[in-house]
Every structure is written in C-alpha cells, then in structure tokens.
Design an enzyme around this catalytic site. Structure first.
Site, short mmCIF file in Angstrom:
data_model
loop_
_atom_site.label_atom_id
_atom_site.label_comp_id
_atom_site.label_asym_id
_atom_site.label_seq_id
_atom_site.Cartn_x
_atom_site.Cartn_y
_atom_site.Cartn_z
N ASP A 123 0.72 -1.33 0.04
CA ASP A 123 0.05 -0.17 0.04
C ASP A 123 0.84 1.34 0.01
OD1 ASP A 123 -2.25 -1.44 -0.12
OD2 ASP A 123 -2.78 -1.49 2.08
N SER A 172 -5.23 -7.86 10.72
CA SER A 172 -5.10 -6.59 9.99
C SER A 172 -6.41 -6.80 8.82
CB SER A 172 -3.88 -6.34 9.56
OG SER A 172 -3.82 -5.18 8.62
N1 ARG Z 1 -1.95 -8.11 -0.07
C1 ARG Z 1 -3.13 -7.47 -0.27
C2 ARG Z 1 -2.47 -6.30 -1.27
O1 ARG Z 1 -1.26 -5.95 -1.13
C3 ARG Z 1 -4.04 -6.96 0.61
C4 ARG Z 1 -3.27 -5.84 1.64
C5 ARG Z 1 -4.33 -5.58 2.82
N2 ARG Z 1 -4.02 -4.56 3.54
C6 ARG Z 1 -4.32 -4.69 4.76
N3 ARG Z 1 -3.90 -3.58 5.47
N4 ARG Z 1 -4.53 -5.74 5.54
O2 ARG Z 1 -3.43 -5.64 -2.12
#
Ligand code: ARG
Length: 395
Positions: A123, A172
């Site tokens: 992210d 999370s």
């Molecule tokens: N691994 C996935 C992605 O990078 C999901 C990430 C989910 N984020 C979280 N903060 N739980 O798109």
C-alpha cells in the site's frame, strides 16, 4: 505558517495512531479524509473518531460509483487475478483514495501528504506513486518512518485512549466492495488453517443442502444484470457478494509475492469478484478467437501485475486498457454459475457473438466439418516436431 498534513483516514488502528503521531511528534495540524469505497463503515462514527483525535477538519468522500466504473470494471475486463488468485481489492482502491486525498489537499493548502502504511507492504507503493504523480508535496508515513510494529501501535493507542475493536486486535483487515483482505495474527503461520472467525462475508458452516444458481448478463465486458434483475453496478456486486458468500464461495488463501520482495500468506473473502471473473473469462472464451484468447491472457497478466505493484498511474496501464477495451466489444452474453457447498462451476453460457458452432463441433450426424481435411492439416502442423524427433532417433 503552521504545518498541515492531510491523511487518508480509515478509522482503524494504523491511521488513528498516525493522527496522534503527526500532531505530537511532527507538530502538525491534521486534516483527515475517509473515502468510501464500499467498506461498509459507519461514516458518522469515523467522523466522530477523527474529531475526538483532534483533527482540524474531516472529510467523507463517497467514491463507490467511481470505484466500480473506473477501477472494478476494468479489472473484470482484464480478468484480473494477481498470481491467479487475488482480485486486487485493496490494490484497486488505493490509487482512488490517494486521488481523492489529493483533490482535498489542494483546497486545504496542506504542506504534506500522509498515509498510515508500513514499509513492509504494497500500500505504501500505491499511495506514494499516486501522490507523487499528482503533487510535489512531501510524503509522511510515520509507521514506516519510525519503524513501528503492531504491538507498539496497540500500546500507543491504549495510552491515547484510542478504541480498537476486537477484530482489529486479532487481524489486520482491509475491505471494500470488491473484497475483504485478512492478514496477520494466527494467519502468519502459513501451514495453519484460518480460523472460522476470520471470515465474515463467506459462510463456512451449515451451508445449504441444495445448490443455487447465479445468472450473470454481460454487455461489452461488464455485468449489467444478475438473476434477471437489472441492478446498478454497486447493487449488483453487493447482491453477488451476499448470494455467493452464503453458498460458501469466495475464500482465497495463498502465498503472495509483495512488491518489496516479502512473501506473505494472504487470506481473502471475494465472493463477487470470484464469480464475476470466472463468468467473464468463460464468456470471453466463447466469443474470442483462439488467437485473441492466447494474446489477451498475456495482457491480462501484465495488467494485474502492474496494478498490484502500485503502478496504476503508469501510462502503460492506459495503453493496456485501450487494448482490453477493444477486445470487449463482443463480450456480451449470459453465463450461468452453479454454487454449491463452497464450490463454483460454470454450467452454461450463451452469446449472440458466440464462435461456438454446434454444427461444426458435433460428434453426431450432419456436421459441416469435413474431418478428412484434418489429415493433411495435422501432417503440416506437426511436420517440424516429427522431423526433429526422427533425426534424434537416427543419431
Ligand atoms: N496483500 C493485499 C494487497 O497488497 C492486501 C493488503 C491488505 N491490507 C491490509 N492492511 N490488510 O493488495
């Protein structure tokens, strides 16, 4: 001039902690923005939470429509599944959230852009790249910059009276209309089966004794009706999430390669995405030539990889979209899915652009395909392969 940061705020642990850090450690005023991409949170509660944290101003932006039309629909057209499994729910939402934050950043004349991502995930890449594509402002990411871990965050939250709900203490979570991602906690043992309480959208017990069917109608590559009902795009996705989730469809559990090189165990609930992509790709096989099918799957893979990797803003994404859109002109028709006990199967498809011809394909009497012609074709088709083997045998 006082320093002012704008922060993409979900109301969860990370972003709540970040508000306080920005105020206390960075000496900044904070403006928060919550972008509704269908995560189903109570906006009033989030606003109250932001106010309680002492932000100067809080914005709620409803971006659900845009999320579907400009992000989810292109993903369906691209049959987008990163590493054959992940529908990109989080990956698609981040550039949109970042764009909305940038719009308000201009109005609010902030001095910095902030996000609550860690330095370990994808992210941060998605936020940083979208922010930097649309602005020259500095980016602050306290969790990454200060190398914070979850335990420290939870302690910090407690000290500052920040309420964290019980699910967030275990996992999370990130969710929106397109899917729910569950990470961390016991899931970090890659060999351990996820506990049932990780799942909210998909039923894992007491499933229906009889199968149910889902009939999805596509027009130029996008779904327009389901089970005979013309629903708006948001309602349509919600409908499938509910129905397929109730049938136990849509749990994904895999090992994922993150942009930063880490391998992670990822668990998702994506009932609508699973059904829509399965149906869409099946319909494509019916209306595209074998050459289109083969080539498009390369483009689809590239699209998924690019978007997963935080490069939504790269011009290549639009280039690929142009190709993909061109291929969707004939992707109209209806696909029937059977949902049973957590299993999903396409059981029928039809299209006015179908290249499937019963007359040609039938093993019954009266086929228009003259099988005698096949002999010569096969001889030429396999010529180099058989020659190579003949030579090998001689040596
Ligand atoms: N691994 C996935 C992605 O990078 C999901 C990430 C989910 N984020 C979280 N903060 N739980 O798109």
């Amino acid at each position: 001039m006082s320093k002012k940061a704008i922060l993409a705020f979900s109301g969860g642990l990370d972003t709540s902690v970040v508000v306080k850090y920005l105020q206390e450690k960075y000496n900044m005023d904070v403006v928060t923005v919550t972008v509704d991409v269908g995560q189903g949170d109570d906006q009033k509660k989030i606003t109250a939470k932001a106010k309680k944290l002492g932000v100067k101003k809080h914005y709620n932006v409803d971006a659900k429509k845009e999320f579907v039309s400009d992000f989810i629909f292109p993903a369906i057209k691209a049959n987008s599944l990163y590493q054959k499994k992940y529908c990109l729910a989080t990956a698609l939402a981040r550039p949109l959230i970042a764009k909305k934050v940038l719009e308000i950043a201009k109005k609010e004349k902030v001095t910095a852009l902030a996000h609550g991502c860690s330095g370990k995930g994808n992210d941060q890449v998605r936020f940083d790249v979208t922010f930097s594509s649309g602005s020259n402002l500095p980016i602050i990411a306290p969790i990454r910059d200060l190398n914070l871990d979850r335990k420290t965050e939870l302690k910090f939250a407690k000290k500052h009276g920040i309420k964290i709900d019980s699910v967030a203490k275990k996992f999370s979570i990130d969710q929106n209309l397109w899917g729910r991602a569950i990470e961390g906690g016991v899931l970090e043992d890659a060999y351990k089966e996820p506990p049932n309480d990780a799942f909210i959208w998909v039923k894992t017990k007491n499933l229906a004794a009889n199968p149910s069917y889902l009939e999805i109608q596509f027009e130029k590559g996008v779904p327009v009706a389901v089970d005979g009902k013309n629903l708006n795009p948001i309602a349509l996705i919600e409908y499938i999430n509910k129905k397929a989730g109730a049938a136990g469809i849509g749990i994904v559990d895999h090992i994922e390669d993150r942009v930063v090189g880490i391998k992670s165990r990822e668990v998702y609930e994506t009932p609508a995405a699973t059904c829509l992509i399965e149906a869409h790709s099946d319909l494509e096989k019916m209306v595209h030539t074998k050459h289109e099918n083969k080539f498009k799957s390369l483009i689809d893979d590239e699209w998924s990889w690019l978007v997963y990797s935080g490069l939504w803003e790269d011009p290549l994404r639009e280039d690929l979209d142009a190709f993909i859109d061109q291929t969707q002109k004939r992707v109209s028709g209806t696909v029937r899915l059977k949902l049973y006990n957590g299993n999903l199967r396409v059981v029928g498809r039809k299209s006015k652009y179908s290249l499937y011809s019963h007359k040609v394909a039938t093993y019954g009497k009266g086929s228009t395909f003259d099988q005698k012609l096949a002999k010569g074709f096969v001889e030429l088709w396999g010529m180099q392969s058989t020659e190579a083997n003949k030579l090998q045998r001689k040596r």
